[in-house]
Design a protein around this motif. Structure first.
Motif, PDB file in Angstrom:
ATOM      1  N   ILE A 327      39.493  44.539  51.220  1.00  0.00           N
ATOM      2  CA  ILE A 327      40.487  43.608  51.740  1.00  0.00           C
ATOM      3  C   ILE A 327      40.874  42.585  50.678  1.00  0.00           C
ATOM      4  O   ILE A 327      42.037  42.235  50.528  1.00  0.00           O
ATOM      5  CB  ILE A 327      39.955  42.920  53.009  1.00  0.00           C
ATOM      6  N   ALA A 328      39.885  42.114  49.922  1.00  0.00           N
ATOM      7  CA  ALA A 328      40.173  41.152  48.860  1.00  0.00           C
ATOM      8  C   ALA A 328      40.812  41.863  47.674  1.00  0.00           C
ATOM      9  O   ALA A 328      40.563  43.044  47.441  1.00  0.00           O
ATOM     10  CB  ALA A 328      38.891  40.450  48.426  1.00  0.00           C
ATOM     11  N   GLN A 329      41.619  41.148  46.915  1.00  0.00           N
ATOM     12  CA  GLN A 329      42.315  41.766  45.797  1.00  0.00           C
ATOM     13  C   GLN A 329      42.126  40.987  44.497  1.00  0.00           C
ATOM     14  O   GLN A 329      42.994  41.003  43.619  1.00  0.00           O
ATOM     15  CB  GLN A 329      43.808  41.914  46.131  1.00  0.00           C
ATOM     16  N   ASP A 330      40.979  40.310  44.351  1.00  0.00           N
ATOM     17  CA  ASP A 330      40.661  39.645  43.098  1.00  0.00           C
ATOM     18  C   ASP A 330      40.458  40.701  42.012  1.00  0.00           C
ATOM     19  O   ASP A 330      39.833  41.733  42.251  1.00  0.00           O
ATOM     20  CB  ASP A 330      39.385  38.813  43.244  1.00  0.00           C
ATOM     21  N   ASN A 331      40.941  40.419  40.814  1.00  0.00           N
ATOM     22  CA  ASN A 331      40.911  41.410  39.742  1.00  0.00           C
ATOM     23  C   ASN A 331      39.490  41.867  39.411  1.00  0.00           C
ATOM     24  O   ASN A 331      39.231  43.058  39.227  1.00  0.00           O
ATOM     25  CB  ASN A 331      41.587  40.845  38.490  1.00  0.00           C
ATOM     26  N   TYR A 332      38.546  40.918  39.337  1.00  0.00           N
ATOM     27  CA  TYR A 332      37.191  41.310  38.950  1.00  0.00           C
ATOM     28  C   TYR A 332      36.506  42.121  40.049  1.00  0.00           C
ATOM     29  O   TYR A 332      35.674  43.001  39.769  1.00  0.00           O
ATOM     30  CB  TYR A 332      36.361  40.081  38.564  1.00  0.00           C
ATOM     31  N   LEU A 333      36.871  41.863  41.319  1.00  0.00           N
ATOM     32  CA  LEU A 333      36.315  42.659  42.417  1.00  0.00           C
ATOM     33  C   LEU A 333      36.926  44.058  42.429  1.00  0.00           C
ATOM     34  O   LEU A 333      36.239  45.047  42.718  1.00  0.00           O
ATOM     35  CB  LEU A 333      36.580  41.965  43.755  1.00  0.00           C
ATOM     36  N   MET A 334      38.212  44.132  42.117  1.00  0.00           N
ATOM     37  CA  MET A 334      38.861  45.437  42.045  1.00  0.00           C
ATOM     38  C   MET A 334      38.242  46.285  40.936  1.00  0.00           C
ATOM     39  O   MET A 334      38.075  47.499  41.084  1.00  0.00           O
ATOM     40  CB  MET A 334      40.362  45.258  41.823  1.00  0.00           C
TER      41      MET A 334
END
Length: 374
Positions: A327-334
């Motif tokens: 659900i989150a779209q932070d670059n480092y999480l992606m």
């Protein structure tokens, strides 16, 4: 002489919504509210009264109190006494089913139910669904697969009516399709971040789970669906528990969730197995061998992340693909999800809350049509 002519075209008129009784109108709203309040009847009714004040949902002839009485009469609510001896109203299993059906209708639309409710693999052979194609009988074919109509027709053609005999060469067998079964584990993140930043992420996740459960139990009854939640730990919940699911003050122990998911799937005899994981945050927690928790919410902790990659690789060795709905779209999480997906050779979707249900449905339908070799 007058000439009759027919005209073709469109007729435009004011849209008229299908008739709904006062009870049905309020019941649709009530089901939404009871989902948002995690099964709290009193809170849902309080919200309904506030909505009634603002939008005039009721009339003098049919009030909220009348609606509550109808809920009792129709078996949607019942009176319960808690451990402290206090009485109150609670929803029943009938309401839980109604909520699941509404979630299915909202997310997946009008789904046509098939007669058998199973899914096909691509291979033909000794299966259990007729294809309409025939082949010559071969030694070892089950007798119940022999098409007597076609076999008798062959005998009549080959030997004639006057000298009617039925030989092995006359027998034909109808081809059938194997119906592959799918075992799915749905993992739902219930860490505190699922309600942070003013966004309710747990309610859409619950709706997806309820809709998927209703889809599988009604359309694909031979499939299995297990649901688990993960925070600091992971534990399995029943389908009936979904409306009451709440977020806790937890970190995200993704490893515990994956371990439990694989334990559940190891017990399944089906060849086709898969894991769906709905999460909005990074893995931030592990349970150590001594029972203590190792937690780190600052960035991506290498120790925790490597454990996640190891679990993804273990699932791949067991031929269990993992589909992550991030659900989150932070670059480092992606980037973490990309590496996790690569380790498992699974799939990942980077999505907001809108369209989450449709994505999961489409992926489920796609996966169940292909044979996963064990």
């Amino acid at each position: 002489m007058t000439k009759n002519t027919s005209r073709k075209g469109f007729i435009f008129k004011t849209y008229e919504a299908p008739y709904q009784s006062p009870f049905d109108k309020l019941f649709d709203i009530f089901k939404e509210l009871i989902t948002h309040t995690s099964g709290d009847f009193d809170e849902a009714i309080s919200w309904l009264r506030e909505l009634d004040k603002e939008y005039t949902l009721t009339t003098a002839e049919y009030t909220i109190d009348d609606f509550i009485e109808d809920l009792k009469k129709k078996g949607y609510i019942k009176e319960e006494i808690d451990l402290d001896g206090n009485g109150g109203m609670a929803i029943t299993a009938k309401t839980e089913r109604a909520i699941r059906q509404q979630a299915l209708d909202q997310i997946f639309g009008n789904i046509k139910r098939s007669g058998q409710g199973n899914h096909k693999s691509k291979g033909q052979g000794i299966g259990d669904e007729h294809t309409g194609d025939f082949r010559n009988y071969q030694f070892g074919d089950a007798l119940d697969k022999v098409s007597m109509t076609e076999s008798l027709r062959n005998a009549q053609i080959n030997h004639g009516i006057s000298n009617f005999t039925l030989s092995e060469d006359d027998l034909v067998v109808e081809e059938t399709m194997h119906k592959a079964q799918m075992s799915t584990v749905l993992m739902i993140d219930i860490s505190h971040s699922m309600i942070l930043y003013g966004e309710d992420r747990i309610t859409p996740a619950k709706k997806v789970a309820m809709a998927l459960a209703e889809l599988i139990t009604t359309r694909y009854p031979k499939d299995t669906l297990d649901i688990l939640v993960f925070g600091n730990d992971a534990w399995q919940i029943e389908i009936k528990d979904l409306p009451y699911l709440k977020v806790g003050p937890y970190h995200t122990n993704t490893v515990a969730g994956l371990q439990l998911a694989m334990d559940l799937l190891r017990r399944k005899r089906n060849t086709n197995k898969q894991i769906f994981m709905i999460t909005d945050g990074k893995p931030s927690c592990l349970r150590l061998p001594d029972g203590q928790y190792y937690k780190n919410s600052n960035g991506l902790d290498t120790h925790i992340v490597n454990k996640c990659y190891a679990m993804a690789q273990q699932a791949r060795r067991l031929h269990i693909p993992i589909t992550t709905f991030m659900i989150a779209q932070d670059n480092y999480l992606m980037q973490f999800v990309q590496e996790f997906t690569k380790a498992n050779q699974g799939k990942a979707f980077y999505t907001g809350l809108k369209g989450l249900g449709e994505m999961i449905f489409e992926d489920y339908e796609t996966n169940r049509k292909k044979r996963i070799k064990g």
